[in-house]
Structures are given as structure tokens and as C-alpha cells.
Design an enzyme around this catalytic site. Sequence first.
Site, PDB file in Angstrom:
ATOM      1  N   GLU A 220       0.851  -1.125   0.019  1.00  0.00           N
ATOM      2  CA  GLU A 220       0.152   0.119  -0.056  1.00  0.00           C
ATOM      3  C   GLU A 220       0.929   1.327  -0.132  1.00  0.00           C
ATOM      4  OE1 GLU A 220      -3.356   0.384  -0.299  1.00  0.00           O
ATOM      5  OE2 GLU A 220      -3.510  -1.757  -0.523  1.00  0.00           O
TER       6      GLU A 220
ATOM      7  N   SER B  56     -57.357 -16.008  29.341  1.00  0.00           N
ATOM      8  CA  SER B  56     -57.469 -16.688  30.495  1.00  0.00           C
ATOM      9  C   SER B  56     -56.076 -16.592  31.289  1.00  0.00           C
ATOM     10  CB  SER B  56     -57.867 -18.091  30.356  1.00  0.00           C
ATOM     11  OG  SER B  56     -59.066 -18.197  29.919  1.00  0.00           O
TER      12      SER B  56
END
Lengths: 776, 180
Positions: A187, A467
Site C-alpha cells: 500500500e 385466561s
Amino acid sequence: MAKKTRARRRARQAARRSLWRWLWALLFVGVVVLAGYVGYLDYRITAQFEGKRWALPAHVYARPLELYPGMALEPARLTEELEALKYHSVPSPSSPASYSFGRDVVQIVTRPFMFWDKNEPSQNFRLRFDQNRVADIVDEASGTPLSLVRLDPALIGGIYPSHNEDRVLVKYDEVPQLLIKSLIVIEDRHFNGHIGVDPRAITRAMLANVKARDIVQGGSTLTQQLVKNYFLTSDQTLSRKLNEAIMALLLEWHYDKKEILESYLNEVYLGQDTHRAIHGFGLASHFYFEKPLEKLEPHEVALLVALVKGPSYYDPRRHGDRALTRRNVVLEVMAEQGVISEAERMRARARPLGVSASARSGITTFPAFLDLVRRDLRRDYREADLTSEGLRIFTTLDPRVQRVVEAKVVQHIEKLERQRGLAAKTLETAVIVTTTDDGEILAIVGGRDPRYAGFNRALDGVRQVGSLIKPAVYLTALHKGTGYTLATLLDDQPMLVEAAPDQMWRPRNYDGIFRGSVPLHVALAQSYNVPTARLGMAIGVDKVVATLHRLGIDRDIKAYPSLLLGANVLTPIEVAQMYQTFAARGFRAPLRAVRAVMLPDGTPVKRYALTVEQAFEPEPVYLVNSMLNEVVRNGTGMALSWMLPEGLVTAGKTGTTDDYRDSWFAGFSDNRLAVVWVGNDENRPVGLTGASGALPLWGDIMRNIDAEPFDLTPPEGIERVPIDSASGLRGGFGCDNVVELPFIAGTAPQTLAPCADGDVTRSLDRTINFLKGVFE
Amino acid sequence: MDSYKRFSRRLIVGQISVLISGCAAIPLSQSPSVPERFPPVEERSRADVPVEDRGSAIAPAPEVTALQRPGPAVVALLDDAAARERQGDYDTSIAVLERAVRIEPRNALVWHRLARVNLQHGDAAQAEAMAKKSTQFAGNDARLQAANWRLIASARRQRADLKGADAADGQAVILESPRR
């Protein structure tokens, strides 16, 4: 004439002088503006550099596994735990995170770990099994018995900033030189010499690219790339390039090469995991190879360096060919520049890419649970602290229970759809599992696909509860002094209630039958609606609302009569809180997902302590719990009695809503509580009752998570009295239908039932017949 | 009918077994001995810490009876918690006791200790709730129950609920009376 020329000359000189003056002024302003601009850039870049340097997402840990003699633990389960912690099975363990299994014995060397209360050093010990229990644990070196060993906890995820960055921070000195050298030759060959920008590099890069017929080098320096990474915009204008160059120069002026390179190594973008950006070599190493940076081999280092150019174009998982070609080009340059030998290059070249199949590191596999943790923490921390301070969050998640729940969810939901002839993907579900006494959340699933981080039904699915609400009605009725007992006969005849002005409500039983009158305990066990509604109306709907709040529900609840049958909405986690209070015999413990928060250096920040509050007296809660146990023995949840292993006593309640839209089951054993919801996101009928939809999933979970039988030993102040079912009065020999029921001392009926008369011979006869009947 | 029969059968067998076990019952509190390394904090006699004089004073913990004798893991944690408590590090002491709760969630002694440290930490409400929770698991261990009531009395005094404190002390006195 001469005068004239002189004057003209003087005028020209004056003009020239003023021009110069102007130019100087302009130059001065320009320099000031430029200096200001550079100063501004300097401020931006240094702030960014300093700020980003240590920005770390919070790390979230599961509960640690504690090992102790007498503990119930199957050997296979321990292996599972060790594998999940990435411990390695080796012939003779000596280094941390290794183990070896023998016959009924395992030797483990733990990883050291800093906990909230104590720093646990690495321990080398031998654990012996006796069947499915831990027989003893002894220290490997000294042979002394150990009473308790705590393993390190599993990392279950992180909390990332909004742009979902994750990283595993690496220090310069920890990074293999091979990686650093390779990175520089590929790089930025003059990294160690340039001042931030490198004009020669551009020329050289162009030549190299032409020669290789590929882009093997870029023109910008590592410093420039770092700057670019900080301000992630993709426009490539000249002014941006110029800014980048100035900032690169400034960075080099402020910091030395090591610092810049260290930041680069941690900052560079190297891949994407759905919503999570992979930044830095440390994380990339885990992400692609599932191992730390220092364990990478040359071909793996080459691949990571290759990715800098274009992580998505060269994505080794999606574009293996491109990645391989690029990696080999990198290897070539590495050899050319003497970073590796030619022989090493040939060896590395022959290797496959070697990336792991799945990308799973750091990002959570338990999205629903992490969602809850994040919400809990957001109450106490700023988003920025959560996502940058590297906080260590210790949670209550039990990875094994979570995995059991996930497996059962997938299996049962598909099975239900097949059995019921429902279209695929009709059903959705939510499950939450907690401990009982201390209210720790062990597992959460927010939908049928446990990996999908979408709508979290366990926390946000507001549904009618049907319920499930009834235990609150009965608990209200059974308070001391109300006059109700389990033996009270409740009216089960058609009723008409003014639910709201001009809105009449006519509750019906599930089977449409009115039974005239039913004992209170039967009404709950069989989940009869009419007697429950009558009971609730008699004691007052507002009282039931108050009970629900005491049970731990914070939501605003309207005191409409239809509440008595669960027309109100709750989320699964609220239901879990409500039932936790029953499971803990009246002691409400707010459900918790987070135990403690620590700074990365081990400094405790905050602990979320266990708190309890006695919300109800033990006696009425005991009465309701014994009825909830009746539900699973011979009520609506009876199917559990053949699903669960013998002896695993549980208590729970089914819930079904109008037109079978929601199927619920909530219940508990002594140490585990689970709430299951099954239904449909569009709130369409799914044709499932609580017993047919949620119950089988609940049962299958409960029998696989070390549930211990619920202890129904009555508290002091409870007596058991035989009751004649027909009359609700004290039964005796002579009565055909006697049940023994618990009562708060002094509340049991004193009157003998008509069948239990005093005639000795007749009762003796009946007794003999009765006993014959029982044992025939 | 079948289930009724099954139930009656169970009922009768159950009653018979209660009768039998009633005859053979062995008093639980005969065997226990206090482990030597049991937290010295608890060795303070009540005379040293007059409950009436100091709002935050806490009655001594009771002896360990067979009912709540913890396993070695919890004993180790109780020791550790006691050490932290002595250092005044109540927060960590509580954290350690919570680990003990996870291992033995229904151990009355562990909850009693949690109540005590909470009281010393200044959380009287938690102390009272946890002492009550301890009593819930204490079975017929009158000494532990009495100790819990003493602790509740201290907690109530800390919150200036003198009437409530006296009532709690009254409960303790009943439980401490030798005739029980």
C-alpha cells in the site's frame, strides 16, 4: 513638460505603491484565512484521531458457568459449554482455555477473567462426574478439593454505534511484523520516509499497475487512506483530495509513524457483515478466520492485505476467485520485496483461501435478548458511552437454555403449521424463560426465526391475554377476609353485564355449557369464563386492576368488566413478570437482564442488584398456586402430565383469545418460569387454543432446562380439609365426591355435608364401598 | 370417574404415609453443628450490639440447622461475602451473596445474610423484604425466624417505624421463648 512627466511618474509610482499595498493586504488576509482553514482541519483531524483511537463498543457477556460439587450437570452439557467458550480439547491441558475429557472425569484449564466481584485467575482442575452430577472438583497441582469454580463467560455480542462499527482493538506491538511489512510494500512503500504524502508513489504505482496489468498499488499513502477512512464520504473531488493531503501532513506533524500505523491497522475498512462494518485487522482476522491476528499464516495475512483494495469486490466469501487471484498477486509482491522467501510464497500460493464458512464473531446470535439489554442500558447510559467506552456488560443470559428454546421454537412452530394445515409462515411466536426467586431472564426468543433481529414480540408484542389473567382475579378473591375459599360454589348461569354504557356483555364458557354452579377451584382449573366473570364482578374490577399492578404490571389498565376474561393486552415479558410473583410465592422480583457494568480496566460502574418485594401474603398465593397446579394435573393443561417427566411438578395457565387468535401458556416449576405465545402478526385467527398451540412448546422447553419440581409444601397458616364437591361443605365418609382442599386456617367450612351423616353403621358400609371403589 | 378414583387412592395412600412418617419423624435440629469457619460477624453476642440503642444494629445470625445447611459452594461464598462485609464493601458482599442465591435460591440462611448486608448498606426496605423471604424458606427453624424478626425490627427502626419495630421484636420474643 518635465513637470508634467514628473507628476505622471509620481502618480504611476503612487498607483504601483497602492497596488502593492493591496496585494500585501490580500496576501495577508489569504494567509490568515488559510492558516485558519488549516487550523480548522488540524482541529478536525486531531479530534478524530484521538477520539477514534479508543472508541470501543460495549461487550456483552452471558452468565458465567459456575461448577461445584453436587451440581446437576450432564457431561455432554459441559462439553457443549466448553466448546461454546472456544476451549480446545487437547491430550494434556496446561494452557488456558483447554480441556480433556476422560471417562467420567474432565480436566479443565480456565481462562483468567476479571469479574465484577473478583478477579478469577486461570485454574487447572479435575472434575469428576457421578452420573449426571458433579461428584468433586480438585486442584490439579495441589490435589486440594475446590468448592466452586467459575468459568469465563461467553461473549454474546456488542453494542455498536449507529453506523454499526465493530472492532477488536490491537496494539502496534501485538501485530505480526509480517502483516506490517506486507501492508507497507503493497500500500505505501515509502511509509517510513514520507511526510504524509508521497508524489513519487503515484508515478511508481502507475508503473506497477501497468506492469502487473492489475491495480496492485494505490497512489495514496497509508496516512491519506487513514484520513479518508475517518471521513467516510465517497466523493472524489479535487478539493477533497486536497483536504485529505493537508490532513495527512498534519497527522504526520502531530504523531509518529507507529501511532499512525496503529490507528490505520484498527481503522481500515475490511468487510461487511450484513449491518455491521468490519473495521481493523484485529476484527477482520476473527471475522474471516475465527482466530486472533497473531495466529495467522502467511497466506491469510496476504488475503487480509489484499482486501484493503476493495473489501466487497474481493469479498472472499462471495467472490472467491477474485479474492484468490488478488491474494496471489499480493504474495508475489511480498516475495519480490523480500518480505517472504520464494519458497514461502510457493507454499502459501498452494493454500486455499481458508476463510471460515460463517461470519460470526462479536455480532450477536441472540438478537432478542441483546435488544432487551440495550433498552435496559439506554435508561442509564448515553448512547455514545455505550458505543465507545468499551464497557463490559454482564448479563443473565443462559446460552444453553437459550439454545434449547430456539431449537424447540423452530421445531414446534413448523410442526404446528403442518399438523393444522396452516400455510407456511402463518404462525409467529415469542418465548421468555426466567428464574423464579431472583427474576433473572435466562432466554428470549422474539419470533419464529431466533436469528432474525426484527420485531421483538417478547417485548413489543402487545396481545390480548385471555385466561392468563384469571389467576389475578382469583388471587384478589382469596385475600383474607373476602369470604371466598377454594370450596366456594360459584354461580355458573347465564349473565348479562353492562360492560360500558349501552354495551351489554354476555360471557360464555368455552364449551357453551352452563353448569349451574361450580366449586371455585374447578372454575379456575377448567378455566370457566362465566363463574370467573361473576366472581370478578362481585369483588370489583378495580380491585383486580390493583392486584395486576401489585403483580408487577406497570401498564395502564382500564377497569372494564371484560378485563376479567383477559380482553386487555399485555406483552409476553409483562406476563412473565406477573407469573414470577406467583412462582416466588408472592415476592415480586423485577425481571433483570443485566447484572453489572464494568469499565474495560475492571473498574465497576454499576450493579443492577437483586431486589424483592413482598407483594402478597403467602397464604392466598399458595391457594392460587395449588389451583394452577390443578390446571396441569387435571385442568385445561392436563396434557402436560404426560409430556413432563414424572415428578416434575409444575403450575401454569392456558390462555386462548376470541376466535383462537392467540395461544398462550404461562407457568413455572420451582426454579424456572416460562411464558409462550403463539399467534399471528396480523391478529388473524390461527385456530389454536392455549393447550394445543403454546402448551406443547412450553412443556418441551420445560423438560429440557433443568427444571426442578415445584414445592407445594403449604406455608404456616394453611390447613387441608376434605370437602364434598356437591355441597362445598365439609365432607366425610359417606360422601361420594370428596376432595381435600387447602384453606387459610379458620376459613374452611365447619358444617358437615348432608352426605356425611353421623350414622355409624351406614357410614361404615359406605366407607367399605368407597374403599372398594377406590382400589378396584 | 377414573381420575377421581386415582385421586382418592392417592389421598388415602398419602394419609397413611403421613401417619407412618409421623411416627418415625426425626427432629431436624438435633444433628446440626456450626461450621467452624462460619463468619465471625455472626459471633457477636447480642449484648455487644444492643438492638434498642442502635438503629442499624443487627441481631446475630442464628446457628445453621440441617434444613438450611448450605453446600460447600455456598459456604465458600458466604465466607467470601462475610469478609467483604467486614471490609465495609457491602456492594461486593451483596454481589457475592447473589451468586449464592443462584446456586441455592431457596436457602433461608442465604436470604437472611442478604437481608443483613442490605440493612448495613442502608437499604432497610430491601432488608425487611429479604428477611421475610428468608422466613418463607425457614421451615420450622424458630431461631432463624426469630433472627429475621429481629432484623426486621432493626430495619423498621432505621425507617423510624417504632411501632412496627416493637411488633417485630414481639414476634421474635415469641419465637425465642424456650417453650416453643
